[in-house]
Design an enzyme around this catalytic site. Structure first.
Site, short mmCIF file in Angstrom:
data_model
loop_
_atom_site.label_atom_id
_atom_site.label_comp_id
_atom_site.label_asym_id
_atom_site.label_seq_id
_atom_site.Cartn_x
_atom_site.Cartn_y
_atom_site.Cartn_z
N TYR A 1 1.03 -1.14 -0.02
CA TYR A 1 0.17 -0.14 0.01
C TYR A 1 1.07 1.17 -0.02
O TYR A 1 1.74 1.50 1.08
CB TYR A 1 -1.01 0.02 1.13
CG TYR A 1 -2.30 -0.93 1.05
CD1 TYR A 1 -3.41 -0.43 0.73
CD2 TYR A 1 -1.93 -2.29 1.31
CE1 TYR A 1 -4.37 -1.26 0.48
CE2 TYR A 1 -2.96 -3.34 1.29
CZ TYR A 1 -3.95 -2.69 0.91
OH TYR A 1 -5.20 -3.37 0.88
N HIS B 1 -17.28 -1.68 3.24
CA HIS B 1 -15.87 -1.68 3.92
C HIS B 1 -15.97 -2.44 5.05
O HIS B 1 -16.65 -2.11 5.89
CB HIS B 1 -15.40 -0.35 4.07
CG HIS B 1 -14.04 -0.19 4.99
ND1 HIS B 1 -12.99 -0.66 4.12
CD2 HIS B 1 -13.72 0.08 6.15
CE1 HIS B 1 -11.72 -0.71 4.78
NE2 HIS B 1 -12.44 0.00 6.28
#
Length: 611
Positions: A242, A424
Site C-alpha cells: 500500500y 468496507h
C-alpha cells in the site's frame, strides 16, 4: 469492523456499508434529486465458430486475470436475458485453460469452463470441482460457446452464462463481488480427472460482473482535470504494498465540484495496480507532511491518519465514475483542507523488481457549482473495541444501526437519495448487507455483497436510487470469519452508527468471569481489548456474546459532519424493532437463449480463422 459509504444529495446520497462504520454517500443540503436510469442493452453478436469477431464496443468491461497479462477477460451484461457474455483473450495458449467462479476464489467447489487438449483434439466444456479439488464434467452444460478466433494478440473465446441456472453445481451470479479463478494447462491431459490442481499455474481476480446500466451525464464545457499520480515510484518487489503519496492543492483554491473521476494506469502495470483511493485530510490541521512511501512504514507521519475523507475510489475492472447532473462532490474553499492523500494497492505476486509506476486518479471538476453538494454518510458500527468477534468463528454477525430517532432529527424533510455505495470491513469481513426499514418493516436492500472481500473496495453506482426519509432506519449487517485467528478481533460525518452499550458489555465480562473461575479480568484499569483477550472462548462465552449483541441497548453516534453529535439522548437506546423482514430472493432460471450442448464441444484450434 465494517462500514458502508453512501453518496447522494438531499434527495441524493452515496452510501458506505460494512461492519465497521459504514460510510454512505449522501447529499444533505438538497431538496430533491432525480436519477434517471436508462436501460441500455447492447446487442451481442453471436458468431459462428469461424464467424466474424464481435465489435469491441460489445464488451465494455475488461480486466487482466493474471499478473503477466496472459489472460484478459472482457464482458457485457444483458439484463433482459439475465445473461453475462464473456470474451476471453488467451495470449499464449499452451494445452488449455480453466476459467470460472467460486465463493471466495478457491478451486474447490468451483464452477468452471475448461478448454483442454488430449494431445490430438481440443474440447470446450462446462465443469465443476468437488471439495477435494477434483474436476468433473457437468451433466448440464450452461457455459455456451459462441465463437472462437485467432488474432495477432492471441486466441479469443466468446461464450455466455446465465445468471442463474438452477444447477446445484453452478455458481449463482449476483450483485456484488465475484471471485474469478483461472488456471493454465501446460501439458495435454487425457481427462478432466487427470488435472492436478496443485501442479498448474492458477490464480484469482475479483470483479463486479453485474454492472448497472446507467446514463452517463454530459460533462460541462468548463471542466478541468487534476491528476493525482504516484511520482514514478519503484514498486516494491513484495506481493502486497500500500503506497501513500501526499499532494497539496494550490493556495486559495476555491470551492469546486468533482463531477467525474477515472483511473490513470501506467502502461504495463494493468495487472499490478489493484485499487486506488484519494482521501482529503482533516481541515483542523494547517499543514500535513508531503510524504511519499509505503503506508505501513514506520517513517509515515502519524498525522496522515487524519486523511480519511474519501474523494474517489477505484478498483480493478471499474470504469470511470460520474456524479449525477444535479450534484458534485465539493472540495476546496473555506473549511476544506488543501491536502490530499493518494493510496495505491499494488498486488505483485510474481515479485517483479524495478517496475516503475505513475498510476493514480484523474479528477474532473468544475467551478460552476451544481445545485447540490454530494456528501458522504457513514453507516454501520462505530470503530470501538466494545464490538468484538471471538476467534475460530465461521460466520459471526455484527449489526450496526442508523435509528429512526437519528434520521428524524438529522435528515432534511425532503429526505436524501442514495445513488452510490462503498462497502468496507476489516480483513475478517465476508458479507455485508444494508437494508432500509420504515415503520418496523424492511422495505428495500440498499446494497448487498454476499461474497465481499476487503481486498476489493470501490465506489459502486446503485442500480436504482434509494430514497431515505426522516424516521427511516438503515440497518447494516456484517458477517465475519475468524477461523484463522487465536484471539478476539476488536475495532476503533461518521453520521449514523452504533455500538453496544458499554455498561451491558461490562455485565457480560462479570458474567463470564463468574462462570470461568475468575479467569477474566474485569478491573476498571484494564482495557476492553485486554478483557476480551482474557476470555476463554468456549461455547458458553461465544453464545452469550452473540446474545448480548442481539438484545442489548446501543450507544448511537448521530453526528454532524463536524463529528459532533446532534443534541439529544443517545446512550442506552433500544434496538429497532423489525416486525416484517424482506424475503430472500429466489433464483429465477429462464430458458437458455439458444440450444444447450449435451456434451463438451470439440474445437479444431488449428483451423480457426486468423484475423
Amino acid at each position: 469492523m465494517g462500514k458502508a459509504r453512501r453518496m447522494g444529495a438531499v434527495l441524493s446520497s452515496m452510501q458506505t456499508s460494512g461492519c465497521k462504520p459504514c460510510p454512505s454517500f449522501k447529499l444533505r443540503e438538497v431538496a430533491s434529486m432525480y436519477f434517471t436510469m436508462i436501460a441500455v442493452f447492447l446487442v451481442i453478436l453471436v458468431v459462428a465458430l469461424q464467424g466474424s469477431a464481435p465489435r469491441k464496443s460489445d464488451f465494455p468491461y475488461k480486466v487482466p486475470l493474471d499478473p503477466q497479462g496472459l489472460l484478459e477477460l472482457s464482458w457485457n451484461v444483458s439484463y433482459p436475458e439475465q445473461t453475462v457474455y464473456f470474451q476471453l483473450l488467451v495470449r499464449d495458449l499452451k494445452s488449455g485453460l480453466l476459467f470460472g467462479m467460486s465463493d471466495r476464489g478457491e478451486f474447490e467447489n468451483a464452477d468452471l469452463v475448461v478448454l483442454w487438449s488430449d494431445g490430438h483434439n481440443s474440447y470446450f466444456g462446462d465443469a465443476w470441482s468437488d471439495a477435494k479439488g477434483q474436476f468433473h464434467m457437468d451433466s448440464q452444460q450452461d457455459y455456451q460457446l459462441l465463437g472462437a478466433r485467432r488474432a495477432t494478440e492471441g486466441l479469443y473465446l466468446l461464450f455466455r452464462r446465465a445468471f442463474s441456472t438452477c444447477d446445484p453445481k453452478d455458481y449463482l451470479i449476483e450483485d456484488g463481488t465475484v471471485h474469478l479463478i483461472y488456471g493454465i494447462l501446460e501439458k495435454p491431459v487425457h481427462s478432466l480427472q487427470a488435472i492436478n490442481i496443485s501442479a498448474i499455474h492458477r490464480g484469482l481476480q475479483r470483479v463486479q460482473l453485474l454492472k448497472p446500466n446507467i446514463t452517463i451525464p454530459e460533462l460541462p464545457s468548463d471542466r478541468k482535470t487534476m491528476e493525482l499520480t504516484a511520482p514514478n515510484i519503484v514498486i516494491p518487489s513484495e506481493e502486497t504494498t500500500y503506497w501513500c503519496y501526499m499532494a497539496e492543492l494550490p493556495a486559495g483554491f476555491p470551492k469546486h465540484h468533482i463531477i467525474m473521476y477515472e483511473p490513470v494506469i501506467t502502461a504495463g502495470n494493468e495487472a499490478i495496480v489493484h485499487h486506488m483511493e484519494v482521501f482529503q485530510c482533516a481541515a483542523e490541521f494547517d499543514s500535513f507532511p508531503l510524504y511519499n512511501g509505503p503506508c505501513d512504514s514506520k517513517m509515515k507521519p502519524e498525522r496522515l491518519s487524519y486523511c480519511r475523507h474519501v474523494l474517489a475510489a477505484w478498483a480493478m475492472g471499474a470504469q470511470a465514475f460520474y456524479y449525477p447532473e444535479e450534484a458534485g462532490l465539493a472540495f476546496g474553499g473555506p473549511g476544506s483542507s488543501r491536502y490530499l492523500r493518494l493510496e495505491i494497492h499494488y498486488h505483485n505476486p510474481l515479485m517483479f523488481k524495478g517496475r516503475r509506476d505513475s498510476s493514480g486518479i484523474r479528477l474532473y471538476y468544475t467551478s460552476t457549482l451544481r445545485r447540490y453538494d454530494a456528501g458522504i454518510m457513514e453507516l454501520g458500527l462505530v470503530y470501538t473495541p466494545v464490538m468484538a468477534i471471538p476467534p475460530g468463528e465461521d460466520a459471526f454477525i455484527l449489526t450496526g444501526y442508523c435509528t429512526d430517532k437519528c434520521t428524524q432529527l438529522a435528515l432534511p424533510a425532503a429526505g436524501i437519495h442514495i445513488f452510490a455505495s462503498q462497502l468496507h470491513t476489516h480483513l475478517a469481513g465476508r458479507k455485508v448487507v444494508t437494508v432500509l426499514s420504515r415503520d418496523g418493516r424492511e422495505r428495500q436492500v440498499v446494497n448487498a455483497d454476499r461474497h465481499y472481500s476487503p481486498h476489493f473496495q470501490e465506489i459502486r453506482m446503485l442500480k436504482e436510487v434509494v430514497a431515505v426519509f426522516p424516521g427511516d432506519e438503515l440497518i447494516t449487517t456484517c458477517t465475519y470469519n475468524t477461523e484463522d485467528r487465536s484471539r478476539a478481533t476488536v475495532t476503533q460525518l461518521e453520521l449514523c452508527k452504533s455500538a453496544v452499550d458499554p455498561g451491558y458489555l461490562h455485565r457480560y465480562f462479570n458474567l463470564v468471569n463468574r462462570f470461568n473461575d475468575e479467569e477474566v479480568c474485569t478491573c476498571p484499569q484494564v482495557s476492553v481489548p485486554q478483557q476480551f483477550f482474557s476470555v476463554p472462548w468456549n461455547t458458553f462465552n461465544r453464545d452469550v456474546l452473540k446474545s448480548l449483541y442481539s438484545f442489548a441497548p446501543i450507544s448511537m453516534h448521530c453526528n454532524k459532519s463536524s463529528a459532533v453529535r446532534f443534541p439529544g439522548e443517545w446512550e442506552k437506546q433500544p434496538l429497532p424493532s423489525i416486525t416484517e423482514r424482506l424475503r430472500e430472493p429466489v433464483p429465477h432460471c429462464p430458458p437458455a437463449p439458444g440450444p444447450r450442448p449435451a456434451a463438451p464441444v470439440p474445437l479444431d484450434l488449428g483451423k480457426l480463422r486468423r484475423d
